[in-house]
Write a protein that holds these residues in place. Sequence first.
Motif: not given
Length: 793
Positions: A149-152, A318-327, A334-343
Amino acid sequence: MKNITYILLLFFAFLSLDVVAQPLHIVGQVVDGQSQEPLAFATVVFNHNPLWAVMTDIDGRFTFHASQAISSVSSSYIGYTAISAEVKAGQTNLRLEMQPSVQQLDELWVPLSENPANAIIRKVLLNKDRNNPEKINAFRYTSYNKVVVDIKSLNRTDTVALKAKLQGANLFLMESVSERKFLAPDWSEEVIKATRVSGLKNPTFAALATDLQPFSFYREHIELLNVHYLNPISKGTLTKYRFTLEDSWAQGGDTVHLISFRPLPNKNFEGLKGVLYVNTNQFALQNVIATPFQKGDIDLKIQQQYAFVAGKYWFPEQLNYTVIWGSTGGSTENIVAEGKSYIDQVQVDLPLEKKEFGNISLQMDPDANQRDTAFWERYRRAELSTSEIKTYAVIDSIGKKHHFDALLNSLEKTPSGKIGFKYWDLDFSKMLMYNQYEGWRLGFGAYTNESVFKKVILGGFVGYGLRDYQWKYGGEVIYKGNAARDFTVGASYQNNLTEVDKHEFDLSEPTLINLRNYMAYRLDQVEETRLNLGFRMWRYTQWHLSLLHARITPKYLLDTPVEPFEPYNNTQLSVHLRYAYKEKLIHTGKQHLSMGTAYPVFYLSYSRGLEGVFDGSLAFNKVEAAVEQSFFLKNIGKTSYRVEAGYVDTALPYGLMFTGEGGFSKKIPVLSKNHFQTMDLYEFLSDRYVNLFSTHNFGALLFKQGSFQPHIIWHNNFSWGDLSTKAPYEGSATQLKNKVFMETGLQLGNLLSNNSMSLASIGAGVFYRYGPYAHPGLQDNIALKLAFTFALE
């Protein structure tokens, strides 16, 4: 000697040929030239040869093995200008930066019979069950998960200052490793084997890290942040979505088709837009990029990549998601959360059996927080970046200084009305209360926590009513045994006020806010001693047994007090159960959390009055039952219903009969769930009843006007009741309900948010009372209500 020379020359000739013929190993990454974000699934072609083409992975990276020198590389991607570049001799690591295309494609209607993409989608639909990983009989895999999670955006001075203090670190970093096993059709069990969270030593929420997107893209609806989006590869999708064949290329002996999709014009449904990469090997999805078509305060993008395993199954890799608050709304931060799952470590067609699965779907390994560096290096798919390494160093230091673990411990109990401290939990639901009998109540409640005793809880409360000038108080002791079985035993005492006709089969935890309590004005003063026993048995069944003795003094302001409203003693034995088939439970290490079930939930309660036991004066049998369920209907919305019924075999004091199902209050015009919105709080009295509450939420399917997308919710409620003997209750200002009470209502929800994804929802509704119990005047049959929802909806 000459022969030896020839042999040596021949040897070195072959050696040099072998060196020349060695394949070249090219690696690289394709990124957005402006944001530097990786571009997943971009097409990369070498030497302008379409047979020498590869696709970037979900992180924008690619690898290519060539049998001859590479002189050029080109890349193409939807929404970006194609690029071509020269590859210098010896260059093996490439970085391609693509610029977003400024050219806008014109809207063009293509008849379905002429659209080649539709023919491909039909084949995808035909093979959908074959390629759905959740249709595999049984499988097992290991997953490495990472959330950053970070501020972009850094336009504001305070944000720049914050980033400077972080020294290049992100706001938040979480890693976890889990092992999951699955048995068709829906038996699943996942264990978090390791977890690490920046700033925390003992995190308990890592179990929720990968729950923001579905495991596969083959479900009829794709649920993102509690919003159900119509899957572009669901039945009837060709009349809902526009598909466009953007590109095709060879991959081994198969072909990959790149197909973009978006909702057709003037189609009112929750839709997605994005691209599908369809492999002609079984016409399966190889890659997916999808995002909600309608943008809002919260934006979400998912990326999925599949691999062909065991020679017959396409399985998520692999499953990725990006959530952006304040878009939206002109936000510059914008606070951005980036999630990654490697299977990986995927095993299929295993001989698993139902008995191998417990009732906990997701749980933490007791040693999950104790894994060493060697463990993490074994499971990480890529080394941590410089900023991620700094995140652990900087945020861990800040977390230690500001006691993040203690803060988390405090916040995780908030939904149940408590704030955790080092040795005890403050029950702030007891600090300030209100009802229409005692007015405001000031009080205090506290309980010991696991820092004092691991399995024993001691607590109590005290409060003073500012209108009735009376003290209320109580205390209890609880022993918690087997956590998997939810085993508890306890004893309590209270001298308190309770509303008449409280359902006894509600086994849920107390909630933070219950506005219904503010409406109550018919209350009993109860001096009660109770013994409790709770446990789980038969996998999905919760049991609660209690034995109580109470001295009850009615506090009703009636003109004609008669026998049912005089003090009495009640000794009562009760058995309550709750059955929730296939309920998904998460065990965080401290508590169980329910993520719900798609099946009906049943409640049953039986109480027996024990006359003569501990001075009890009542002998009776009382039974109540309920069933409730919520389910989503394709293209229609979400339907919820609750049916409840009750029966008591003899006349009892007023407070033990069935009343209080009304939810109409002129002072507090707030919608009260599972109550009748046009019925006065205590309008009817029964010794037997049947209630039906039904709700259908169309979401934004019926009305979308730009950013204004209210949820339209239709209510229909019905009730019947009867009273064998009314004489003892004269003066109670109640009436019979031996005909059917009927009301309907229309509610508008999500009024202040500009799309379906919102953290809180405010709405309003109008309800109309009709049928045998309608009032003579039209206005008297109408109730206006406010509605509040504090959750993603």
